[in-house]
Design a protein around this motif. Structure first.
Motif, mmCIF file in Angstrom:
data_model
loop_
_atom_site.group_PDB
_atom_site.id
_atom_site.type_symbol
_atom_site.label_atom_id
_atom_site.label_comp_id
_atom_site.label_asym_id
_atom_site.label_seq_id
_atom_site.Cartn_x
_atom_site.Cartn_y
_atom_site.Cartn_z
ATOM 1 N N SER A 83 12.322 37.105 -59.428
ATOM 2 C CA SER A 83 10.906 37.079 -59.792
ATOM 3 C C SER A 83 10.294 35.756 -59.340
ATOM 4 C CB SER A 83 10.737 37.231 -61.305
ATOM 5 O OG SER A 83 11.171 36.047 -61.967
ATOM 6 N N LEU A 84 8.994 35.758 -59.181
ATOM 7 C CA LEU A 84 8.303 34.523 -58.807
ATOM 8 C C LEU A 84 8.455 33.479 -59.905
ATOM 9 C CD1 LEU A 84 6.612 32.882 -56.863
ATOM 10 C CD2 LEU A 84 4.573 34.014 -57.805
ATOM 11 N N THR A 85 8.442 33.904 -61.149
ATOM 12 C CA THR A 85 8.611 32.961 -62.260
ATOM 13 C C THR A 85 9.967 32.276 -62.180
ATOM 14 O OG1 THR A 85 7.110 34.231 -63.662
ATOM 15 C CG2 THR A 85 8.623 32.727 -64.779
ATOM 16 N N ALA A 86 11.020 33.039 -61.968
ATOM 17 C CA ALA A 86 12.367 32.455 -61.886
ATOM 18 C C ALA A 86 12.485 31.509 -60.700
ATOM 19 C CB ALA A 86 13.417 33.555 -61.785
ATOM 20 N N LEU A 87 11.955 31.917 -59.555
ATOM 21 C CA LEU A 87 12.011 31.056 -58.378
ATOM 22 C C LEU A 87 11.231 29.764 -58.587
ATOM 23 C CD1 LEU A 87 11.582 33.749 -55.593
ATOM 24 C CD2 LEU A 87 13.559 32.240 -55.880
ATOM 25 N N THR A 88 10.079 29.874 -59.220
ATOM 26 C CA THR A 88 9.262 28.685 -59.456
ATOM 27 C C THR A 88 9.943 27.748 -60.434
ATOM 28 O OG1 THR A 88 7.261 29.953 -58.971
ATOM 29 C CG2 THR A 88 6.960 27.857 -60.109
ATOM 30 N N ARG A 89 10.529 28.305 -61.485
ATOM 31 C CA ARG A 89 11.263 27.454 -62.435
ATOM 32 C C ARG A 89 12.399 26.713 -61.734
ATOM 33 N NH1 ARG A 89 11.806 31.631 -67.530
ATOM 34 N NH2 ARG A 89 9.698 31.340 -68.334
ATOM 35 N N ASP A 90 13.171 27.428 -60.893
ATOM 36 C CA ASP A 90 14.279 26.802 -60.173
ATOM 37 C C ASP A 90 13.781 25.709 -59.231
ATOM 38 O OD1 ASP A 90 16.053 28.519 -61.441
ATOM 39 O OD2 ASP A 90 16.326 29.826 -59.693
ATOM 40 N N THR A 91 12.726 26.013 -58.505
ATOM 41 C CA THR A 91 12.177 25.033 -57.556
ATOM 42 C C THR A 91 11.622 23.822 -58.281
ATOM 43 O OG1 THR A 91 11.639 26.845 -56.042
ATOM 44 C CG2 THR A 91 10.559 24.727 -55.643
ATOM 45 N N THR A 93 -6.992 29.251 -61.665
ATOM 46 C CA THR A 93 -7.275 27.943 -62.276
ATOM 47 C C THR A 93 -7.441 28.084 -63.782
ATOM 48 O OG1 THR A 93 -9.645 28.104 -61.778
ATOM 49 C CG2 THR A 93 -8.282 26.928 -60.190
ATOM 50 N N GLY A 94 -8.026 29.182 -64.217
ATOM 51 C CA GLY A 94 -8.155 29.428 -65.658
ATOM 52 C C GLY A 94 -6.809 29.581 -66.337
ATOM 53 N N LEU A 95 -5.882 30.280 -65.686
ATOM 54 C CA LEU A 95 -4.533 30.424 -66.239
ATOM 55 C C LEU A 95 -3.863 29.062 -66.405
ATOM 56 C CD1 LEU A 95 -3.291 33.500 -64.148
ATOM 57 C CD2 LEU A 95 -3.743 33.471 -66.611
ATOM 58 N N LEU A 96 -4.001 28.212 -65.406
ATOM 59 C CA LEU A 96 -3.415 26.865 -65.483
ATOM 60 C C LEU A 96 -4.031 26.074 -66.638
ATOM 61 C CD1 LEU A 96 -3.359 25.930 -61.672
ATOM 62 C CD2 LEU A 96 -1.383 26.534 -63.099
ATOM 63 N N ASP A 120 4.513 28.944 -65.498
ATOM 64 C CA ASP A 120 4.926 30.235 -66.054
ATOM 65 C C ASP A 120 3.727 31.169 -66.186
ATOM 66 O OD1 ASP A 120 7.593 29.518 -66.192
ATOM 67 O OD2 ASP A 120 7.612 29.234 -68.370
ATOM 68 N N ALA A 121 2.607 30.631 -66.665
ATOM 69 C CA ALA A 121 1.405 31.454 -66.823
ATOM 70 C C ALA A 121 0.877 31.921 -65.473
ATOM 71 C CB ALA A 121 0.328 30.666 -67.569
ATOM 72 N N LEU A 122 0.871 31.027 -64.500
ATOM 73 C CA LEU A 122 0.368 31.374 -63.171
ATOM 74 C C LEU A 122 1.256 32.409 -62.497
ATOM 75 C CD1 LEU A 122 -1.655 30.852 -60.867
ATOM 76 C CD2 LEU A 122 -0.174 28.955 -60.136
ATOM 77 N N THR A 123 2.554 32.217 -62.556
ATOM 78 C CA THR A 123 3.457 33.133 -61.854
ATOM 79 C C THR A 123 3.542 34.505 -62.521
ATOM 80 O OG1 THR A 123 5.388 32.218 -63.011
ATOM 81 C CG2 THR A 123 4.838 31.280 -60.848
ATOM 82 N N ALA A 124 3.222 34.578 -63.787
ATOM 83 C CA ALA A 124 3.219 35.880 -64.470
ATOM 84 C C ALA A 124 2.176 36.819 -63.855
ATOM 85 C CB ALA A 124 2.958 35.691 -65.960
ATOM 86 N N PHE A 125 1.169 36.251 -63.208
ATOM 87 C CA PHE A 125 0.135 37.050 -62.543
ATOM 88 C C PHE A 125 0.730 37.888 -61.412
ATOM 89 C CE2 PHE A 125 -2.966 37.476 -59.095
ATOM 90 C CZ PHE A 125 -3.975 38.160 -59.749
ATOM 91 N N TRP A 126 1.749 37.349 -60.744
ATOM 92 C CA TRP A 126 2.352 38.034 -59.603
ATOM 93 C C TRP A 126 3.588 38.802 -60.036
ATOM 94 C CZ3 TRP A 126 -0.158 33.406 -58.506
ATOM 95 C CH2 TRP A 126 -1.137 33.498 -57.529
#
Length: 190
Positions: free
Chosen positions: A170-178, A63-66, A88-94
């Motif tokens: 990456s999770l970031t790429a997948l999240t951006r696409d979704t 939640t802090g990252l968001l 992007d900030a949240l997914t960078a964690f994973w």
């Protein structure tokens, strides 16, 4: 047992998940988790309230990252651009090295009603945090809530794809696409 060894929380987390996978969530005790991690039961309770909370460690960090990411975007950013930056900030964690570990969590949570309820609460809290961060930027309702819901939905859909063994993105790429796909779907609703 080493009393002050580093990374106690991470060791407890990995020990718990390994035991949950090996012998089941219900059959695993806090003592077994602490023993597997090479720590004491007291150390376990310094980090977690109960064994259920092991699976949801990091919620405050997330939640802090968001919040921080939304606060950092330029004032000219649209609500959806702010949500994109937050994702992007949240997914960078994973990082990709957490993929296998994260994949182990899914069936453990799916197999227990109480864990599913706790997972739903975590999702709601992430959505609320993102909505609140948008409110701080002056985004009114229902815009803030809808943008947050869309972003968190994109994150969870992407996460499900990310933990699949055959996935290489990456999770970031997948999240951006979704997120992009969901944003495009919004335009078809009118």
């Amino acid at each position: 047992m080493a009393r002050w060894e580093p990374n106690a929380q991470e060791r407890l987390l990995h020990a718990a998940v390994d035991l949950f996978v090996e012998q089941g969530y219900d059959a695993t005790t806090v003592n077994e988790i602490a023993d597997r991690a090479g720590l004491t039961k007291t150390t376990f309770f310094r980090h977690f309230r109960d064994k259920r909370e092991v699976l949801f460690a990091g919620q405050d960090l997330h939640t802090g990252l968001l919040n921080d990411a939304v606060a950092a975007v330029p004032a000219s950013a649209t609500p959806l651009e702010a949500v994109g930056a937050a994702l992007d900030a949240l997914t960078a964690f994973w990082a990709d090295d957490r993929r296998e570990f994260s994949a182990k969590l899914r069936p453990v949570i799916a197999g227990h009603t109480e864990l599913q309820e706790r997972a739903a609460l975590k999702r709601a809290k992430l959505t609320d945090a993102l909505t609140g961060a948008l409110h701080q930027r002056g985004v009114p309702e229902p815009t803030a809530g809808l943008a947050a819901e869309l972003g968190i939905r994109a994150f969870y859909q992407a996460f499900d794809q990310w933990v699949a063994p055959a996935n290489g993105q990456s999770l970031t790429a997948l999240t951006r696409d979704t997120f992009s796909t969901l944003r495009a779907a919004l335009t078809t609703l009118t």
